[in-house]
Design a protein around this motif. Structure first.
Motif, PDB file in Angstrom:
ATOM      1  N   TYR A  29       0.813  -1.223   0.000  1.00 37.01           N
ATOM      2  CA  TYR A  29       0.000   0.000   0.000  1.00 37.01           C
ATOM      3  C   TYR A  29       0.845   1.271   0.000  1.00 37.01           C
ATOM      4  CZ  TYR A  29      -3.780  -3.106   1.697  1.00 37.01           C
ATOM      5  OH  TYR A  29      -4.706  -4.102   1.861  1.00 37.01           O
ATOM      6  N   VAL A  64       3.504   0.434   8.306  1.00 32.38           N
ATOM      7  CA  VAL A  64       2.977   1.088   9.510  1.00 32.38           C
ATOM      8  C   VAL A  64       3.641   0.516  10.757  1.00 32.38           C
ATOM      9  CG1 VAL A  64       0.827   1.857   8.451  1.00 32.38           C
ATOM     10  CG2 VAL A  64       0.938  -0.416   9.470  1.00 32.38           C
ATOM     11  N   CYS A  89      -2.241   2.521  12.700  1.00 32.97           N
ATOM     12  CA  CYS A  89      -3.215   1.639  12.048  1.00 32.97           C
ATOM     13  C   CYS A  89      -4.505   1.661  12.865  1.00 32.97           C
ATOM     14  CB  CYS A  89      -2.659   0.222  11.973  1.00 32.97           C
ATOM     15  SG  CYS A  89      -3.873  -1.012  11.466  1.00 32.97           S
ATOM     16  N   SER A  90      -5.609   2.042  12.222  1.00 29.57           N
ATOM     17  CA  SER A  90      -6.877   2.155  12.956  1.00 29.57           C
ATOM     18  C   SER A  90      -7.353   0.792  13.459  1.00 29.57           C
ATOM     19  CB  SER A  90      -7.951   2.787  12.065  1.00 29.57           C
ATOM     20  OG  SER A  90      -8.192   1.986  10.935  1.00 29.57           O
ATOM     21  N   ASN A 117      -2.026  -7.227  12.514  1.00 25.56           N
ATOM     22  CA  ASN A 117      -2.346  -5.801  12.732  1.00 25.56           C
ATOM     23  C   ASN A 117      -2.715  -5.570  14.196  1.00 25.56           C
ATOM     24  OD1 ASN A 117      -2.636  -6.411   9.916  1.00 25.56           O
ATOM     25  ND2 ASN A 117      -3.695  -4.484   9.622  1.00 25.56           N
ATOM     26  N   CYS A 175     -10.909  -2.084  10.129  1.00 27.47           N
ATOM     27  CA  CYS A 175     -10.028  -1.066   9.549  1.00 27.47           C
ATOM     28  C   CYS A 175     -10.932  -0.093   8.808  1.00 27.47           C
ATOM     29  CB  CYS A 175      -9.051  -1.755   8.600  1.00 27.47           C
ATOM     30  SG  CYS A 175      -8.582  -0.728   7.197  1.00 27.47           S
ATOM     31  N   HIS A 176     -10.778   1.197   9.064  1.00 24.44           N
ATOM     32  CA  HIS A 176     -11.697   2.167   8.458  1.00 24.44           C
ATOM     33  C   HIS A 176     -11.603   2.187   6.930  1.00 24.44           C
ATOM     34  CE1 HIS A 176      -7.948   4.360   8.430  1.00 24.44           C
ATOM     35  NE2 HIS A 176      -8.491   5.356   7.773  1.00 24.44           N
ATOM     36  N   HIS A 178     -10.744  -0.528   4.830  1.00 26.59           N
ATOM     37  CA  HIS A 178     -11.371  -1.718   4.245  1.00 26.59           C
ATOM     38  C   HIS A 178     -12.863  -1.796   4.562  1.00 26.59           C
ATOM     39  CE1 HIS A 178      -7.149  -2.974   3.874  1.00 26.59           C
ATOM     40  NE2 HIS A 178      -7.598  -3.636   2.831  1.00 26.59           N
ATOM     41  N   GLU A 203     -10.404  -8.239   4.811  1.00 26.06           N
ATOM     42  CA  GLU A 203     -10.709  -7.186   5.792  1.00 26.06           C
ATOM     43  C   GLU A 203     -11.845  -6.268   5.328  1.00 26.06           C
ATOM     44  OE1 GLU A 203      -7.521  -4.565   6.944  1.00 26.06           O
ATOM     45  OE2 GLU A 203      -6.169  -6.226   7.230  1.00 26.06           O
ATOM     46  N   CYS A 274      -5.302   4.486   2.599  1.00 21.29           N
ATOM     47  CA  CYS A 274      -4.864   4.461   3.998  1.00 21.29           C
ATOM     48  C   CYS A 274      -3.901   5.630   4.224  1.00 21.29           C
ATOM     49  CB  CYS A 274      -4.176   3.144   4.323  1.00 21.29           C
ATOM     50  SG  CYS A 274      -3.528   3.138   6.003  1.00 21.29           S
ATOM     51  N   TYR A 276      -2.353   6.383   6.789  1.00 26.82           N
ATOM     52  CA  TYR A 276      -1.178   6.000   7.584  1.00 26.82           C
ATOM     53  C   TYR A 276      -0.071   5.477   6.666  1.00 26.82           C
ATOM     54  CZ  TYR A 276      -4.585   6.196  11.364  1.00 26.82           C
ATOM     55  OH  TYR A 276      -5.550   6.595  12.246  1.00 26.82           O
ATOM     56  N   MET A 277      -0.466   4.621   5.723  1.00 27.82           N
ATOM     57  CA  MET A 277       0.522   4.079   4.777  1.00 27.82           C
ATOM     58  C   MET A 277       1.147   5.213   3.950  1.00 27.82           C
ATOM     59  SD  MET A 277       1.016   0.750   4.627  1.00 27.82           S
ATOM     60  CE  MET A 277       0.351  -0.724   5.390  1.00 27.82           C
TER      61      MET A 277
HETATM   62 FE1  SF4 Z   1      -4.332  -0.434   9.210  1.00 27.47          FE
HETATM   63 FE2  SF4 Z   1      -4.198   1.118   7.034  1.00 27.47          FE
HETATM   64 FE3  SF4 Z   1      -3.997  -1.547   6.795  1.00 27.47          FE
HETATM   65 FE4  SF4 Z   1      -6.302  -0.393   7.463  1.00 27.47          FE
HETATM   66  S1  SF4 Z   1      -5.211  -0.194   5.519  1.00 27.47           S
HETATM   67  S2  SF4 Z   1      -5.414  -2.231   8.380  1.00 27.47           S
HETATM   68  S3  SF4 Z   1      -5.617   1.327   8.746  1.00 27.47           S
HETATM   69  S4  SF4 Z   1      -2.594  -0.175   7.859  1.00 27.47           S
END
Ligand code: SF4
Ligand code: 13P
Length: 317
Positions: A29, A64, A89-90, A117, A175-176, A178, A203, A274, A276-277
């Motif tokens: 990602y 992450v 990671c949420s 995760n 995960c917000h 997915h 997910e 994402c 965060y990624m």
């Molecule tokens: Fe965590 Fe981002 Fe992966 Fe969702 S996409 S599980 S928030 S790292």
């Protein structure tokens, strides 16, 4: 950033990598620039194996926080760097060690299976770790009479229950990114691309409905596969199909387009990004290598306890 500046950064990253005997690992990602400068790009399981195998002294982990922690737990003798500490990671944030201890107290004989995760503290309270690639195999390896606590992703949990036929206690985390890929997104994409195959990450918020629709024959022969991100790339390369709807974070499309040239890939939801990624950029990778920041090290005894759960997983697959 101009093209010249970008090339200079890439050259400097290469030079520092050699000088410091470093390796760059990147998740599927990550932004394209970061994927392209990495020595290895893969899913959570592939990255764990790559961290375990490398003989580099320094690992720059482009992913992450929990992924860098996992690398550090597997290779405590190596220095693991995360280029941005805000890359969280949420999903991992939906459960902490104290919440898990309380859940375990309610089910004292249960085996705990934690998705990768999760924080190192949560892994340390777990019997097994798993990733989306091997969750089914890990659960199948547990004696059938054992109660299982599966955490923290409810959609992955529902998928594993369905494939294994085994009832588990599932943590209601998501995960917000997915979870935001809804059945109606998939419906719209199917209508727009009727000849495409559908690739779904377990997910996703749409994974449960896709499984039920497929089992009920309601997808009218629409070819649907549920895969980890690595499984998606492999399938796209090997399939005779030419078009694919991809239900996961959109960063994966870069690798698919690169490794399966000529095929077409459509995101099920183009907003599945994402943040965060995406914190990791080429500039931050360079700074990380140059200044050796930010080091991720898991303290003892948490590291040893978490390592047990990860090693049990790695022994199964
Ligand atoms: Fe965590 Fe981002 Fe992966 Fe969702 S996409 S599980 S928030 S790292
Ligand atoms: P995989 O790459 O292991 O399929 O996991 C997806 C994910 O959400 C990582 O954060």
């Amino acid at each position: 950033m101009t093209v010249v500046e970008q090339l200079e950064i890439i050259e400097e990253i290469k030079r520092l990598k050699t000088e410091k005997h470093a390796v760059i690992l990147a998740h599927n990602y990550q932004v394209p620039d970061v994927q392209d400068c990495a020595d290895f790009v893969g899913d959570s399981l592939g990255l764990s194996h790559a961290a375990a195998k490398t003989d580099a002294d320094l690992i720059v982990f482009c992913g992450v926080h929990f992924m860098a922690e996992t690398a550090s737990i597997i290779c405590p003798e190596k220095k693991v760097l995360l280029p941005d500490l805000d890359a969280g990671c949420s999903l991992a944030a939906t459960i902490n060690a104290e919440q898990l201890r309380q859940w375990k107290a309610q089910h004292p004989n249960a085996v705990v299976v934690s998705y990768v995760n999760t924080t190192a503290e949560v892994k340390a309270e777990s019997d097994y770790c798993c990733t989306s690639t091997n969750a089914v195999k890990v659960v199948q390896a547990i004696p059938p009479d054992k109660e299982i606590l599966f955490l923290p992703d409810m959609f992955l949990g529902a998928y594993v229950e369905r494939v294994t036929g085994r009832k588990m206690h599932i943590w209601m985390g998501e995960c917000h990114v997915h979870a935001g890929i809804r059945p109606q997104d998939v419906e719209a994409a199917r209508e727009a691309h009727p000849d495409a195959e559908l690739l779904v990450h377990p997910e996703c918020g749409c994974s449960t409905s896709c499984m039920y629709l497929q089992a009920a024959g309601a997808l009218n022969g629409f070819k649907t596969q549920i895969f980890s991100t690595e499984g998606m790339v492999r399938y796209a390369k090997e399939s005779s199909g030419r078009e694919f709807i991809v239900a996961t974070e959109v960063g994966i499309l870069h690798r698919m387009e690169k490794e399966a040239p000529g095929k077409k890939f459509y995101p099920a939801n183009e907003n599945a990004i994402c943040e965060y990624m995406k914190k990791i950029t080429l500039e931050k990778v360079l700074r990380s290598l140059r200044e050796e920041i930010y080091e991720i090290r898991v303290p003892e005894p948490t590291a040893s306890k978490a390592r047990r759960a990860i090693e049990r997983m790695l022994a199964i697959v």
